[in-house]
Design an enzyme around this catalytic site. Sequence first.
Site, PDB file in Angstrom:
ATOM      1  N   HIS A  62       0.832  -1.212   0.000  1.00  0.00           N
ATOM      2  CA  HIS A  62       0.000   0.000   0.000  1.00  0.00           C
ATOM      3  C   HIS A  62       0.866   1.263   0.000  1.00  0.00           C
ATOM      4  O   HIS A  62       0.517   2.259  -0.612  1.00  0.00           O
ATOM      5  CB  HIS A  62      -0.922  -0.006   1.223  1.00  0.00           C
ATOM      6  N   GLN A 103      -6.258 -11.642  -4.026  1.00  0.00           N
ATOM      7  CA  GLN A 103      -5.423 -12.170  -5.114  1.00  0.00           C
ATOM      8  C   GLN A 103      -6.145 -13.190  -5.997  1.00  0.00           C
ATOM      9  O   GLN A 103      -5.823 -13.321  -7.184  1.00  0.00           O
ATOM     10  CB  GLN A 103      -4.132 -12.746  -4.524  1.00  0.00           C
ATOM     11  N   ASP A 143      -5.956   5.748   2.554  1.00  0.00           N
ATOM     12  CA  ASP A 143      -5.871   4.386   2.022  1.00  0.00           C
ATOM     13  C   ASP A 143      -7.233   3.689   2.084  1.00  0.00           C
ATOM     14  O   ASP A 143      -8.032   3.918   2.996  1.00  0.00           O
ATOM     15  CB  ASP A 143      -4.849   3.585   2.833  1.00  0.00           C
TER      16      ASP A 143
HETATM   17  O1  LIG Z   1      10.462 -10.298  -2.211  1.00  0.00           O
HETATM   18  C1  LIG Z   1       9.773  -9.306  -2.518  1.00  0.00           C
HETATM   19  C2  LIG Z   1       8.362  -9.277  -2.403  1.00  0.00           C
HETATM   20  C3  LIG Z   1       7.686  -8.134  -2.786  1.00  0.00           C
HETATM   21  N1  LIG Z   1       8.361  -7.053  -3.259  1.00  0.00           N
HETATM   22  C4  LIG Z   1       7.632  -5.823  -3.654  1.00  0.00           C
HETATM   23  O2  LIG Z   1       6.587  -5.583  -2.744  1.00  0.00           O
HETATM   24  C5  LIG Z   1       5.424  -5.165  -3.418  1.00  0.00           C
HETATM   25  C6  LIG Z   1       4.344  -6.187  -3.131  1.00  0.00           C
HETATM   26  O3  LIG Z   1       3.105  -5.697  -3.534  1.00  0.00           O
HETATM   27  P1  LIG Z   1       1.963  -6.649  -4.090  1.00  0.00           P
HETATM   28  O4  LIG Z   1       2.444  -7.424  -5.233  1.00  0.00           O
HETATM   29  O5  LIG Z   1       0.786  -5.806  -4.358  1.00  0.00           O
HETATM   30  O6  LIG Z   1       1.697  -7.698  -2.954  1.00  0.00           O
HETATM   31  P2  LIG Z   1       1.396  -7.571  -1.371  1.00  0.00           P
HETATM   32  O7  LIG Z   1       2.560  -7.124  -0.660  1.00  0.00           O
HETATM   33  O8  LIG Z   1       0.867  -8.892  -1.007  1.00  0.00           O
HETATM   34  O9  LIG Z   1       0.251  -6.430  -1.338  1.00  0.00           O
HETATM   35  C7  LIG Z   1      -0.978  -6.268  -0.654  1.00  0.00           C
HETATM   36  O10 LIG Z   1      -1.523  -5.070  -1.226  1.00  0.00           O
HETATM   37  C8  LIG Z   1      -1.844  -5.140  -2.619  1.00  0.00           C
HETATM   38  C9  LIG Z   1      -2.366  -3.781  -3.052  1.00  0.00           C
HETATM   39  O11 LIG Z   1      -3.559  -3.488  -2.419  1.00  0.00           O
HETATM   40  C10 LIG Z   1      -2.860  -6.235  -2.873  1.00  0.00           C
HETATM   41  O12 LIG Z   1      -3.153  -6.357  -4.252  1.00  0.00           O
HETATM   42  C11 LIG Z   1      -2.312  -7.561  -2.341  1.00  0.00           C
HETATM   43  O13 LIG Z   1      -3.224  -8.618  -2.556  1.00  0.00           O
HETATM   44  C12 LIG Z   1      -2.010  -7.400  -0.845  1.00  0.00           C
HETATM   45  O14 LIG Z   1      -1.546  -8.596  -0.300  1.00  0.00           O
HETATM   46  C13 LIG Z   1       5.747  -5.095  -4.899  1.00  0.00           C
HETATM   47  O15 LIG Z   1       6.041  -3.758  -5.216  1.00  0.00           O
HETATM   48  C14 LIG Z   1       6.990  -5.955  -5.028  1.00  0.00           C
HETATM   49  O16 LIG Z   1       7.870  -5.518  -6.045  1.00  0.00           O
HETATM   50  C15 LIG Z   1       9.721  -7.072  -3.382  1.00  0.00           C
HETATM   51  O17 LIG Z   1      10.334  -6.094  -3.832  1.00  0.00           O
HETATM   52  N2  LIG Z   1      10.385  -8.201  -2.996  1.00  0.00           N
END
Ligand SMILES: O=c1ccn([C@@H]2O[C@H](COP(=O)(O)OP(=O)(O)O[C@H]3O[C@H](CO)[C@@H](O)[C@H](O)[C@H]3O)[C@@H](O)[C@H]2O)c(=O)[nH]1
Length: 412
Positions: free
Chosen positions: A16, A384, A119
């Site tokens: 977020h 997801q 948010d």
């Molecule tokens: O090893 C890792 C894992 C993640 N990331 C970064 O972290 C972010 C992850 O975001 P996202 O892919 O959206 O997953 P979540 O962290 O699980 O995000 C939460 O928030 C999102 C936006 O609301 C939702 O779509 C998801 O389902 C919810 O779990 C991204 O920018 C990735 O590039 C890294 O850089 N390295």
Amino acid sequence: MEKAQLVFIPAPARGHLVSALEAAKLLLTRCHQLSITVLILSHSSISSKVHNYVESRRASSSTISNRLQFIDLPEDETESSSFSSFFERQKLHVKEAVLKITQSESSVDSPQLAGFVVDMFCTTMIDVANEFGVPSYFFFTSGAAFLGFMLYVQKIHDEEKFDPTEFKDSNSELPVPSLVSPFPARVMPSAMLSKVWLPRLLYNARRFGEAKGIIVNTFLELESHAIEYFKMPPVYPIGPILDVASDGRSTHQEIMQWLDDHPPSSVVFLCFGSMGSFGEDQVKEIAYALEHGGHRFLWSLRQTPSSVGLLKSPSDYEDPQQVLPEGFLDRMGGIGKVIGWAPQVAVLAHPAIGGFVSHCGWNSILESIWFGVPIATWPMYAEQQFNAFQMVTELGLAVEIKMDYRNDSGIL
Ligand SMILES: O=c1ccn([C@@H]2O[C@H](COP(=O)(O)OP(=O)(O)O[C@H]3O[C@H](CO)[C@@H](O)[C@H](O)[C@H]3O)[C@@H](O)[C@H]2O)c(=O)[nH]1
């Protein structure tokens, strides 16, 4: 135009924060009369990754603009797994911080408080904005089709007594107006199938209607059907909002060099977001599958937290060998690499990457589209499963491993 000040209240989770802070920067570059104060909510269980991310953004903020500032709210130490009570407790801190901002609006030249950007999870903050007599905009960090789905479920729940929790193992399909295809109930988000969590989702959806507008991290070309569906409040598709500046070389040199040694589009990247992890049995099964598959891979493998709690997230294994099949790392040395937290945007940007096994978090989806890396869907938690369905069936942009998989680690 008078100088104006916006207060941003992102949820303190990686998925977020990234897009909220990038959106703030984008607004500042577009509007030179604008200042933004970002309130950083804090809980004792928030991972160091989140703190580090905020710190890095804070450190670089002065180079972006002196019109961007951060205020840390006091850390909340209450042991609770409820987001809603956490956000309720934060209202007082938000009010105090905003009061200080308004008290410093002494001269006619100071920016005047013009609104809140809140948010999608912190909808209760609209009450604080109302107390200050300014409008609220919501910042929706997932897609427009999912926003439409939330509003649709809330409407038929309130008007027709529709109960999504009855659809847990159902094969029914729903006519969701923000989707072209019929929506299979089995890919509803877990929280919507839970009697405990559903009321909060419905509460948030009701409050979306009170906003002056909803800012969504999406773009018209991706979700034209969904975006055109909205009437009021107005929806602003300002995406894709991404933080793609890092090339990973300064922080993760070894990983980037490993990728350099592989041919273009030859490596499959497996990564499951900031909260994704598997139990040990499943880790072994994934390892066997990778070994038998014989393709090059880069696998971000993370350890499930020992207890479930608000914002508790996985950590890196000290030694991943402890959960992998015996000799796996030695046998895979030439073709596969197991890592912890990944420099995901830098990995996706690397020419060696040819595919992405993803949990389908919305940021990961946007990043994969940005870098042109096709996804194989393996949803786990949050919305997801909806996103996986959207990518596979609605948009035809991903292939399915699963669309209705749910993790069993207690994260919804
Ligand atoms: O090893 C890792 C894992 C993640 N990331 C970064 O972290 C972010 C992850 O975001 P996202 O892919 O959206 O997953 P979540 O962290 O699980 O995000 C939460 O928030 C999102 C936006 O609301 C939702 O779509 C998801 O389902 C919810 O779990 C991204 O920018 C990735 O590039 C890294 O850089 N390295």
